[in-house]
Design an enzyme around this catalytic site. Sequence first.
Site, PDB file in Angstrom:
ATOM      1  N   HIS A 155       0.855  -1.190   0.000  1.00  0.00           N
ATOM      2  CA  HIS A 155       0.000   0.000   0.000  1.00  0.00           C
ATOM      3  C   HIS A 155       0.890   1.237   0.000  1.00  0.00           C
ATOM      4  O   HIS A 155       1.937   1.251   0.635  1.00  0.00           O
ATOM      5  CB  HIS A 155      -0.895   0.009   1.250  1.00  0.00           C
ATOM      6  CG  HIS A 155      -2.072   0.903   1.120  1.00  0.00           C
ATOM      7  ND1 HIS A 155      -2.004   2.250   1.357  1.00  0.00           N
ATOM      8  CD2 HIS A 155      -3.338   0.640   0.739  1.00  0.00           C
ATOM      9  CE1 HIS A 155      -3.195   2.791   1.152  1.00  0.00           C
ATOM     10  NE2 HIS A 155      -4.033   1.839   0.761  1.00  0.00           N
ATOM     11  N   ASP A 179      -7.828  -5.379  -0.178  1.00  0.00           N
ATOM     12  CA  ASP A 179      -8.288  -6.252  -1.278  1.00  0.00           C
ATOM     13  C   ASP A 179      -7.872  -7.707  -1.099  1.00  0.00           C
ATOM     14  O   ASP A 179      -8.233  -8.557  -1.903  1.00  0.00           O
ATOM     15  CB  ASP A 179      -7.740  -5.721  -2.603  1.00  0.00           C
ATOM     16  CG  ASP A 179      -8.352  -4.372  -2.927  1.00  0.00           C
ATOM     17  OD1 ASP A 179      -7.594  -3.413  -3.132  1.00  0.00           O
ATOM     18  OD2 ASP A 179      -9.593  -4.274  -2.920  1.00  0.00           O
TER      19      ASP A 179
HETATM   20  C1  SDX Z   1      -6.279   0.134  -2.902  1.00  0.00           C
HETATM   21  O1  SDX Z   1      -4.497   4.567  -1.887  1.00  0.00           O
HETATM   22  C2  SDX Z   1      -5.453   3.943  -1.301  1.00  0.00           C
HETATM   23  O2  SDX Z   1      -5.863   4.271  -0.214  1.00  0.00           O
HETATM   24  C3  SDX Z   1      -6.037   2.801  -2.112  1.00  0.00           C
HETATM   25  C4  SDX Z   1      -7.029   1.939  -1.358  1.00  0.00           C
HETATM   26  C5  SDX Z   1      -8.309   2.684  -1.069  1.00  0.00           C
HETATM   27  O3  SDX Z   1      -8.991   2.333  -0.100  1.00  0.00           O
HETATM   28  O4  SDX Z   1      -8.673   3.564  -1.908  1.00  0.00           O
HETATM   29  O5  SDX Z   1      -6.462   1.482  -0.134  1.00  0.00           O
HETATM   30  C6  SDX Z   1      -7.423   0.713  -2.182  1.00  0.00           C
HETATM   31  O6  SDX Z   1      -6.028   0.511  -4.015  1.00  0.00           O
HETATM   32  C7  SDX Z   1      -5.404  -0.866  -2.195  1.00  0.00           C
HETATM   33  C8  SDX Z   1      -4.169  -1.279  -3.052  1.00  0.00           C
HETATM   34  C9  SDX Z   1      -4.641  -2.344  -4.028  1.00  0.00           C
HETATM   35  N1  SDX Z   1      -3.584  -2.686  -4.999  1.00  0.00           N
HETATM   36  C10 SDX Z   1      -2.899  -3.829  -4.922  1.00  0.00           C
HETATM   37  O7  SDX Z   1      -3.045  -4.644  -4.024  1.00  0.00           O
HETATM   38  C11 SDX Z   1      -1.946  -4.062  -6.087  1.00  0.00           C
HETATM   39  C12 SDX Z   1      -0.653  -4.666  -5.568  1.00  0.00           C
HETATM   40  N2  SDX Z   1       0.031  -3.661  -4.782  1.00  0.00           N
HETATM   41  C13 SDX Z   1       1.076  -2.913  -5.427  1.00  0.00           C
HETATM   42  O8  SDX Z   1       1.044  -2.771  -6.799  1.00  0.00           O
HETATM   43  C14 SDX Z   1       1.575  -1.736  -4.624  1.00  0.00           C
HETATM   44  O9  SDX Z   1       1.806  -2.171  -3.357  1.00  0.00           O
HETATM   45  C15 SDX Z   1       0.754  -0.464  -4.604  1.00  0.00           C
HETATM   46  C16 SDX Z   1       0.429   0.009  -5.971  1.00  0.00           C
HETATM   47  C17 SDX Z   1      -0.509  -0.686  -3.848  1.00  0.00           C
HETATM   48  C18 SDX Z   1       1.573   0.597  -3.881  1.00  0.00           C
HETATM   49  O10 SDX Z   1       2.719   0.730  -4.623  1.00  0.00           O
HETATM   50  P1  SDX Z   1       3.780   1.904  -4.388  1.00  0.00           P
HETATM   51  O11 SDX Z   1       3.530   2.677  -3.152  1.00  0.00           O
HETATM   52  O12 SDX Z   1       3.883   2.672  -5.666  1.00  0.00           O
HETATM   53  O13 SDX Z   1       5.040   1.063  -4.078  1.00  0.00           O
HETATM   54  P2  SDX Z   1       6.211   0.796  -5.072  1.00  0.00           P
HETATM   55  O14 SDX Z   1       5.692   0.368  -6.398  1.00  0.00           O
HETATM   56  O15 SDX Z   1       7.119   1.981  -4.988  1.00  0.00           O
HETATM   57  O16 SDX Z   1       6.903  -0.492  -4.403  1.00  0.00           O
HETATM   58  C19 SDX Z   1       7.946  -0.373  -3.428  1.00  0.00           C
HETATM   59  C20 SDX Z   1       8.670  -1.714  -3.469  1.00  0.00           C
HETATM   60  C21 SDX Z   1       9.089  -2.116  -4.879  1.00  0.00           C
HETATM   61  O17 SDX Z   1      10.200  -2.969  -4.765  1.00  0.00           O
HETATM   62  P3  SDX Z   1      11.713  -2.348  -4.922  1.00  0.00           P
HETATM   63  O18 SDX Z   1      11.708  -1.488  -6.175  1.00  0.00           O
HETATM   64  O19 SDX Z   1      11.946  -1.544  -3.656  1.00  0.00           O
HETATM   65  O20 SDX Z   1      12.610  -3.570  -5.035  1.00  0.00           O
HETATM   66  O21 SDX Z   1       7.752  -2.751  -3.017  1.00  0.00           O
HETATM   67  C22 SDX Z   1       7.553  -3.673  -4.081  1.00  0.00           C
HETATM   68  C23 SDX Z   1       7.929  -2.961  -5.356  1.00  0.00           C
HETATM   69  O22 SDX Z   1       8.314  -3.891  -6.352  1.00  0.00           O
HETATM   70  N3  SDX Z   1       6.121  -4.051  -4.059  1.00  0.00           N
HETATM   71  C24 SDX Z   1       5.659  -5.273  -4.258  1.00  0.00           C
HETATM   72  C25 SDX Z   1       4.269  -5.195  -4.137  1.00  0.00           C
HETATM   73  N4  SDX Z   1       3.921  -3.931  -3.873  1.00  0.00           N
HETATM   74  C26 SDX Z   1       5.082  -3.223  -3.833  1.00  0.00           C
HETATM   75  N5  SDX Z   1       6.299  -6.454  -4.523  1.00  0.00           N
HETATM   76  C27 SDX Z   1       5.498  -7.547  -4.685  1.00  0.00           C
HETATM   77  N6  SDX Z   1       4.149  -7.539  -4.566  1.00  0.00           N
HETATM   78  C28 SDX Z   1       3.504  -6.386  -4.307  1.00  0.00           C
HETATM   79  N7  SDX Z   1       2.173  -6.371  -4.208  1.00  0.00           N
END
Ligand code: SDX
Length: 409
Positions: free
Chosen positions: A288, A345
């Site tokens: 998140h 989710d």
């Molecule tokens: C919702 O914003 C809100 O409040 C949204 C929400 C709401 O109520 O409205 O809470 C609802 O949208 C919840 C989120 C649902 N989405 C997912 O579950 C999709 C999977 N999650 C990710 O794609 C991710 O965690 C995000 C998009 C939710 C957040 O991503 P960020 O903040 O942009 O984080 P990032 O891409 O900068 O990741 C940081 C690191 C990276 O690794 P490194 O580059 O440091 O090596 O964490 C890793 C990412 O690769 N990472 C994950 C991951 N999420 C982040 N690795 C594996 N699996 C994941 N799910």
Amino acid sequence: MSQEVRIVTSGKVIQSPCGPIVHGLEDVLVKTTTISDIDGRNGILWYRGYRIEDLANNSTYEEVVHLILYGKLPNKRELEDLKTRLASNRDLHPATVDVIKALAKADPMFALEAAVATEGAYDEDNLKLADALRSGRYKETEKALALRIAEKLIAKLPTIVAYHYRFSRGLDVVRPRSDLGHSANFLFMFFGKEPDPLAVRAVDLYLVLHADHEIPASTFTALVIGATLSDLYSVIAGAIGALKGPLHGGANEAAVKSYLEIGDPAKAKDVVEAATKPGGPRLMGVGHRVYKAYDPRARIFKGLVEDYVKKFGDPQKLYAIASSIEQAVLSHPYFQQRRLFPNVDFWSGIVFYYMGIPYEYFTPLFAMSRVVGWTAHVIEYWDNNRLFRPRACYVGPHDLQYVPIEKRE
Ligand code: SDX
């Protein structure tokens, strides 16, 4: 020659010739609010100062709608009045029903966007409000109108979603019943029969947990549209488009699909390991932008999933698979170091899948809930409105010599 741009991302900021660019507007503040607050480090969520756990355990979605729209939990009379207004606004304009029917074979999120825009084109109150906004007359009286329109949208989205499901399966629509509460009526229109009380509780809890969450992508979209003084239905149609993406509201559907594909709890560990590799697949329902702790909404909904599988079983092992993934994520250094936990989710789709709600309707359910947060934030922002107009740093060439087409290679 375009200027050499040194892209240095320290997580959030990209250095550019024009100055620092905050990638994805991470942690950038765009307004003050009294609607909701998140403590991401400790995993706490408040709606209007109440903790989400208290609301989840004691309030219905109708009560939360009153809290978010009007700033206070309703007394008995206020709640009955709101329920009566919502129940009396569940029907749709015939043109909207035609649009839903025309899109019966499309993904329900397309139908939701189109149906909301169509309904708004025929809602006299919406046109009156748009006129007041355009002529700068928006004040207390129009604010009352805006709140009533918000109630209409809250009342109508479940009808749109249920009608689409019925049309998509070649079934007759089931008209809304004014004697049923918001969540029970949705299930009645969806399945055409009196819903099981635990199913009603599941939907209502889901709607409570998703009602607002400060300024995620879809709410920011709503604010950008609202700040141009567009109409409230167009605000919601735009927010639905933003919610659709798998990085945002589309994750609940993607999470259940992944559990179905995994099929066996014993495989969970490998799937989690694969997600830690560079370029590996992201685990849907994990991580998140704001929570760096277990999403409190996920923790609450997990309890309901456990009640549900205790009563009805876990025939496709979805709960067992999700639990194995959860344990693997919580114990893996990759996720621990990045403070990645299950989010809202992660668990929500399991119950709805077992209830027979097809997974393409999970994100529409999310929109049915968040419509109250989207409208409330726009109405709050209109009290001190300012058009959103960010800039970009141009790094291309200037004043190139124009070459007529005959002379171009
Ligand atoms: C919702 O914003 C809100 O409040 C949204 C929400 C709401 O109520 O409205 O809470 C609802 O949208 C919840 C989120 C649902 N989405 C997912 O579950 C999709 C999977 N999650 C990710 O794609 C991710 O965690 C995000 C998009 C939710 C957040 O991503 P960020 O903040 O942009 O984080 P990032 O891409 O900068 O990741 C940081 C690191 C990276 O690794 P490194 O580059 O440091 O090596 O964490 C890793 C990412 O690769 N990472 C994950 C991951 N999420 C982040 N690795 C594996 N699996 C994941 N799910």
